[in-house]
Scaffold this motif. Structure first.
Motif, PDB file in Angstrom:
ATOM      1  N   ILE A 280      -1.322   2.843  18.761  1.00 36.37           N
ATOM      2  CA  ILE A 280      -2.208   3.867  18.195  1.00 36.37           C
ATOM      3  C   ILE A 280      -2.946   4.535  19.342  1.00 36.37           C
ATOM      4  O   ILE A 280      -3.870   3.978  19.933  1.00 36.37           O
ATOM      5  N   SER A 281      -2.524   5.725  19.696  1.00 31.00           N
ATOM      6  CA  SER A 281      -3.060   6.428  20.858  1.00 31.00           C
ATOM      7  C   SER A 281      -4.013   7.534  20.414  1.00 31.00           C
ATOM      8  O   SER A 281      -3.633   8.459  19.690  1.00 31.00           O
ATOM      9  N   TYR A 282      -5.244   7.425  20.853  1.00 30.46           N
ATOM     10  CA  TYR A 282      -6.262   8.442  20.535  1.00 30.46           C
ATOM     11  C   TYR A 282      -6.366   9.400  21.728  1.00 30.46           C
ATOM     12  O   TYR A 282      -6.385   8.967  22.871  1.00 30.46           O
ATOM     13  N   PRO A 283      -6.417  10.735  21.514  1.00 27.55           N
ATOM     14  CA  PRO A 283      -6.576  11.425  20.226  1.00 27.55           C
ATOM     15  C   PRO A 283      -5.261  11.866  19.568  1.00 27.55           C
ATOM     16  O   PRO A 283      -5.293  12.578  18.569  1.00 27.55           O
ATOM     17  N   LYS A 284      -4.113  11.445  20.115  1.00 23.94           N
ATOM     18  CA  LYS A 284      -2.833  11.874  19.549  1.00 23.94           C
ATOM     19  C   LYS A 284      -2.737  11.564  18.058  1.00 23.94           C
ATOM     20  O   LYS A 284      -2.201  12.369  17.285  1.00 23.94           O
ATOM     21  N   ILE A 285      -3.238  10.408  17.669  1.00 27.66           N
ATOM     22  CA  ILE A 285      -3.088   9.973  16.278  1.00 27.66           C
ATOM     23  C   ILE A 285      -3.779  10.921  15.309  1.00 27.66           C
ATOM     24  O   ILE A 285      -3.396  11.013  14.132  1.00 27.66           O
ATOM     25  N   MET A 286      -4.783  11.648  15.788  1.00 27.22           N
ATOM     26  CA  MET A 286      -5.533  12.561  14.921  1.00 27.22           C
ATOM     27  C   MET A 286      -4.708  13.788  14.526  1.00 27.22           C
ATOM     28  O   MET A 286      -5.090  14.536  13.620  1.00 27.22           O
ATOM     29  N   HIS A 287      -3.574  14.002  15.195  1.00 30.13           N
ATOM     30  CA  HIS A 287      -2.743  15.182  14.926  1.00 30.13           C
ATOM     31  C   HIS A 287      -1.464  14.835  14.161  1.00 30.13           C
ATOM     32  O   HIS A 287      -0.573  15.671  14.024  1.00 30.13           O
ATOM     33  N   VAL A 288      -1.384  13.608  13.669  1.00 24.43           N
ATOM     34  CA  VAL A 288      -0.202  13.186  12.915  1.00 24.43           C
ATOM     35  C   VAL A 288      -0.128  13.957  11.591  1.00 24.43           C
ATOM     36  O   VAL A 288      -1.127  14.112  10.889  1.00 24.43           O
ATOM     37  N   GLN A 289       1.056  14.447  11.274  1.00 20.95           N
ATOM     38  CA  GLN A 289       1.268  15.173  10.020  1.00 20.95           C
ATOM     39  C   GLN A 289       1.549  14.176   8.902  1.00 20.95           C
ATOM     40  O   GLN A 289       2.424  13.314   9.029  1.00 20.95           O
ATOM     41  N   THR A 290       0.798  14.272   7.818  1.00 21.19           N
ATOM     42  CA  THR A 290       0.958  13.336   6.706  1.00 21.19           C
ATOM     43  C   THR A 290       1.345  14.072   5.425  1.00 21.19           C
ATOM     44  O   THR A 290       1.208  15.292   5.326  1.00 21.19           O
ATOM     45  N   LEU A 291       1.833  13.298   4.470  1.00 29.20           N
ATOM     46  CA  LEU A 291       2.154  13.820   3.139  1.00 29.20           C
ATOM     47  C   LEU A 291       1.174  13.228   2.126  1.00 29.20           C
ATOM     48  O   LEU A 291       0.639  12.134   2.346  1.00 29.20           O
ATOM     49  N   PRO A 292       0.957  13.926   1.020  1.00 29.18           N
ATOM     50  CA  PRO A 292       0.062  13.376  -0.013  1.00 29.18           C
ATOM     51  C   PRO A 292       0.612  12.046  -0.543  1.00 29.18           C
ATOM     52  O   PRO A 292       1.810  11.895  -0.747  1.00 29.18           O
ATOM     53  N   CYS A 293      -0.278  11.099  -0.747  1.00 28.02           N
ATOM     54  CA  CYS A 293       0.107   9.786  -1.254  1.00 28.02           C
ATOM     55  C   CYS A 293      -0.015   9.804  -2.778  1.00 28.02           C
ATOM     56  O   CYS A 293      -1.119   9.908  -3.314  1.00 28.02           O
ATOM     57  N   ILE A 294       1.115   9.754  -3.471  1.00 26.35           N
ATOM     58  CA  ILE A 294       1.129   9.839  -4.934  1.00 26.35           C
ATOM     59  C   ILE A 294       0.988   8.441  -5.530  1.00 26.35           C
ATOM     60  O   ILE A 294       1.778   7.543  -5.237  1.00 26.35           O
ATOM     61  N   TYR A 295      -0.022   8.272  -6.358  1.00 28.84           N
ATOM     62  CA  TYR A 295      -0.246   6.962  -6.986  1.00 28.84           C
ATOM     63  C   TYR A 295       0.869   6.664  -7.993  1.00 28.84           C
ATOM     64  O   TYR A 295       1.172   7.501  -8.859  1.00 28.84           O
ATOM     65  N   PRO A 296       1.472   5.478  -7.920  1.00 27.98           N
ATOM     66  CA  PRO A 296       2.604   5.140  -8.811  1.00 27.98           C
ATOM     67  C   PRO A 296       2.124   4.723 -10.205  1.00 27.98           C
ATOM     68  O   PRO A 296       2.120   3.536 -10.548  1.00 27.98           O
ATOM     69  N   ILE A 297       1.743   5.680 -11.010  1.00 27.88           N
ATOM     70  CA  ILE A 297       1.198   5.380 -12.337  1.00 27.88           C
ATOM     71  C   ILE A 297       2.229   4.683 -13.218  1.00 27.88           C
ATOM     72  O   ILE A 297       1.889   3.801 -14.027  1.00 27.88           O
ATOM     73  N   GLU A 298       3.499   5.069 -13.063  1.00 23.89           N
ATOM     74  CA  GLU A 298       4.555   4.454 -13.867  1.00 23.89           C
ATOM     75  C   GLU A 298       4.682   2.967 -13.534  1.00 23.89           C
ATOM     76  O   GLU A 298       4.890   2.132 -14.423  1.00 23.89           O
ATOM     77  N   LEU A 299       4.500   2.627 -12.255  1.00 20.20           N
ATOM     78  CA  LEU A 299       4.563   1.229 -11.843  1.00 20.20           C
ATOM     79  C   LEU A 299       3.365   0.452 -12.394  1.00 20.20           C
ATOM     80  O   LEU A 299       3.496  -0.714 -12.784  1.00 20.20           O
ATOM     81  N   GLU A 300       2.222   1.105 -12.450  1.00 18.91           N
ATOM     82  CA  GLU A 300       1.044   0.454 -13.032  1.00 18.91           C
ATOM     83  C   GLU A 300       1.289   0.126 -14.509  1.00 18.91           C
ATOM     84  O   GLU A 300       0.943  -0.965 -14.989  1.00 18.91           O
ATOM     85  N   THR A 301       1.896   1.076 -15.224  1.00 18.96           N
ATOM     86  CA  THR A 301       2.186   0.851 -16.638  1.00 18.96           C
ATOM     87  C   THR A 301       3.141  -0.326 -16.818  1.00 18.96           C
ATOM     88  O   THR A 301       2.937  -1.187 -17.682  1.00 18.96           O
ATOM     89  N   ARG A 302       4.184  -0.382 -15.996  1.00 15.78           N
ATOM     90  CA  ARG A 302       5.120  -1.496 -16.065  1.00 15.78           C
ATOM     91  C   ARG A 302       4.438  -2.826 -15.751  1.00 15.78           C
ATOM     92  O   ARG A 302       4.737  -3.859 -16.373  1.00 15.78           O
ATOM     93  N   MET A 303       3.509  -2.791 -14.808  1.00 21.97           N
ATOM     94  CA  MET A 303       2.773  -4.007 -14.464  1.00 21.97           C
ATOM     95  C   MET A 303       1.934  -4.475 -15.650  1.00 21.97           C
ATOM     96  O   MET A 303       1.893  -5.668 -15.968  1.00 21.97           O
ATOM     97  N   LYS A 304       1.284  -3.543 -16.340  1.00 25.72           N
ATOM     98  CA  LYS A 304       0.461  -3.911 -17.493  1.00 25.72           C
ATOM     99  C   LYS A 304       1.324  -4.520 -18.608  1.00 25.72           C
ATOM    100  O   LYS A 304       0.935  -5.511 -19.233  1.00 25.72           O
ATOM    101  N   VAL A 305       2.474  -3.913 -18.841  1.00 25.96           N
ATOM    102  CA  VAL A 305       3.388  -4.441 -19.859  1.00 25.96           C
ATOM    103  C   VAL A 305       3.831  -5.853 -19.485  1.00 25.96           C
ATOM    104  O   VAL A 305       3.885  -6.760 -20.330  1.00 25.96           O
ATOM    105  N   THR A 306       4.112  -6.058 -18.201  1.00 26.77           N
ATOM    106  CA  THR A 306       4.560  -7.371 -17.722  1.00 26.77           C
ATOM    107  C   THR A 306       3.462  -8.412 -17.872  1.00 26.77           C
ATOM    108  O   THR A 306       3.724  -9.557 -18.258  1.00 26.77           O
ATOM    109  N   ILE A 307       2.223  -8.020 -17.576  1.00 30.58           N
ATOM    110  CA  ILE A 307       1.100  -8.949 -17.737  1.00 30.58           C
ATOM    111  C   ILE A 307       0.934  -9.321 -19.208  1.00 30.58           C
ATOM    112  O   ILE A 307       0.691 -10.478 -19.548  1.00 30.58           O
TER     113      ILE A 307
END
Length: 507
Positions: A280-307
């Protein structure tokens, strides 16, 4: 004068602290430890002027602690306390440079004289160097913690003794060890010494950062920072232990080491975002291009059903699927990944609490939240999930029933609850009178048939509210209520909430 107290008995520690406060206002308690192992770590990190230590302690005794401290170049003067008067202990202590050896119970007069004697030794040592100056390790450590400012004496001392100029380029390397810091520390130091010794003409200094679960390495006397950075990245990929995570920042002079620590610390979270360990090299790390992190709602639903189905093996498999969902070749903000973990684990916790299959009173939610938010590696996030699952158990069955007839009643309820089967209907199927059956049911179950039936139907309604998108009237029908309004009324009586509000609470 900075002091460290190492004593396993809390009352004695408190007594020493009070005595010191009465004797001198300028005594500062730098730290306290209840065993020699923690005391050694504090000696390495805090670098006190004086250590007051017991001999007999758990994990590591006082003499072993001082032996290791001397090997590590710690120069603190020591006052050793002991309930043992054997000459052998005193002889060992004197070999370690211990100038005072006191027997318990401590005499105020003897304690005062011992401190005065040790202070004279500390002042004598200080006079051999410019004021405020200790070893290079101590100087770097004090700069890191903002306790030291550069002045002419320090600048001249660094130039003369170590050929370090005030504006010289240095590299601050953060080596994160995490929750296994105590176990991994010695092996990590050995590995780092060997690794950096192989780079030509490089000088380095290794520091303990106990409370950050890290080591810090200050690199100096290198020719090309870019070449050094590439070399370190290669070392990380080929030979570094899995327990070590590295960060890098070049600073100008020792005065900027604290800037390196402050800037690089939060950036160490980026290890969570990459498929493989990187530098992790600073300040290079501050310029990393990221994508939006989509919450896996479908996986949460499957987890609830499993519980709800009480299938914990499948639940653990879904948890692994959740972990793997962030390892897909894309780069996400570590903050967003952590937020997903908080949301997902709290959904699991909420579902398990509703079903009564979690030891909720013993679970420390604040600790779980801190484990997630302070994580700097993926395995630490997985460890947080394991921590939660450690408090979850299979759903408790109804109380053990020995009465064969009541077992049959309970079986019929489970089979026909959706139709709202009544006690009269069950009595007819079993060729019994409703009065007899009702009395036996209450005796065995501890509640009336109608109460048990109502609880059972509402528990099934909760499962459907949590794990499906069925409309409320559809859920009411599935659990045996033909009138949705009456269903809502009963649900609120049982839970304190309307079905719609209950569903919103768990989303």
């Amino acid at each position: 004068m900075r002091l460290l107290i190492v004593e396993d008995e809390i009352r004695i520690r408190e007594g020493i602290r009070k005595l010191l406060g009465k004797m001198r206002q300028d005594y500062m308690i730098a730290g306290e430890a209840e065993n020699g192992e923690d005391g050694l770590l504090m000696l390495r990190e805090l670098k006190p002027d004086i250590v007051i230590t017991d001999i007999r302690m758990p994990k590591m005794d006082g003499l072993e602690m001082m032996t290791n401290a001397v090997k590590d170049g710690v120069t603190a003067k020591a006052i050793v306390l002991s309930a043992y008067s054997e000459f052998e202990y005193a002889r060992q202590a004197m070999k370690l440079g211990v100038t005072e050896y006191l027997l318990k119970p401590i005499s105020l007069n003897e304690f005062s004289k011992a401190l005065e004697h040790v202070e004279l030794q500390v002042e004598k040592d200080r006079q051999e160097k410019p004021a405020k100056i200790g070893t290079l390790e101590q100087i770097f450590y004090d700069f890191l913690n903002g306790r030291l400012e550069m002045d002419e004496d320090i600048s001249a001392y660094l130039h003369h003794s170590y050929q370090i100029e005030r504006a010289q380029k240095l590299v601050f390397v953060s080596v994160y060890l995490g929750r296994r810091y105590k176990e991994e520390r010695n092996g990590a130091v050995k590995h780092l010494r060997h690794m950096f010794s192989t780079y030509p003409d490089l000088s380095f200094c290794i520091l303990d950062l106990l409370y950050k679960k890290s080591l810090a390495v200050v690199l100096y006397h290198y020719q090309d920072a870019h070449d050094l950075e590439r070399w370190l990245q290669q070392q990380i990929l080929t030979s570094r232990p899995r327990s070590m995570t590295f960060g890098w920042m070049e600073v100008t002079g020792p005065e900027e080491l604290k800037i390196g620590l402050d800037c690089l610390g939060p950036c160490m979270d980026w290890n969570i975002s990459f498929d493989e360990e990187i530098l992790i090299s600073y300040p290079k790390i501050m310029h990393v291009q990221t994508l939006p992190c989509i919450y896996p709602i479908e996986l949460e639903t499957r987890m609830k059903v499993t519980i709800c189905s009480d299938n914990w093996e499948k639940a653990k498999a879904l948890m692994k699927e959740f972990h793997d969902s962030f390892v897909d070749g894309r780069i996400y903000e570590p903050r967003e990944i952590k937020e997903c973990y908080v949301r997902f684990l709290w959904a699991v916790m909420g579902m398990a609490k509703e079903l009564g299959c979690i030891n909720f009173e013993s679970l420390k939610q604040q600790k779980l939240l801190e484990m997630i938010m302070e994580a700097k590696r993926r395995e630490e996030l997985a460890y947080a999930a394991d921590y939660l699952f450690g408090y979850i158990r299979s759903r408790p069955e109804d109380k053990e029933i020995n009465h064969l007839t009541i077992k049959r009643v309970r079986s019929l309820i489970r089979e026909f609850y959706q139709s709202g089967i009544t006690l009269d209907e069950i009595s007819s199927k079993l060729n019994l009178t409703p009065e007899y059956l009702g009395t036996q049911f209450h005796k065995e179950m501890g509640m009336t048939y109608s109460t048990y039936m109502k609880n059972f139907r509402i528990s099934k309604a909760k499962e459907l509210l949590c794990t499906t998108h069925l409309k409320l009237y559809e859920i009411a029908a599935k659990v045996g209520y033909s009138d949705p309004k009456y269903f809502s009324k009963v649900f609120k009586e049982m839970t304190g909430q309307l079905p719609a509000d209950y569903r919103k609470m768990l989303k």
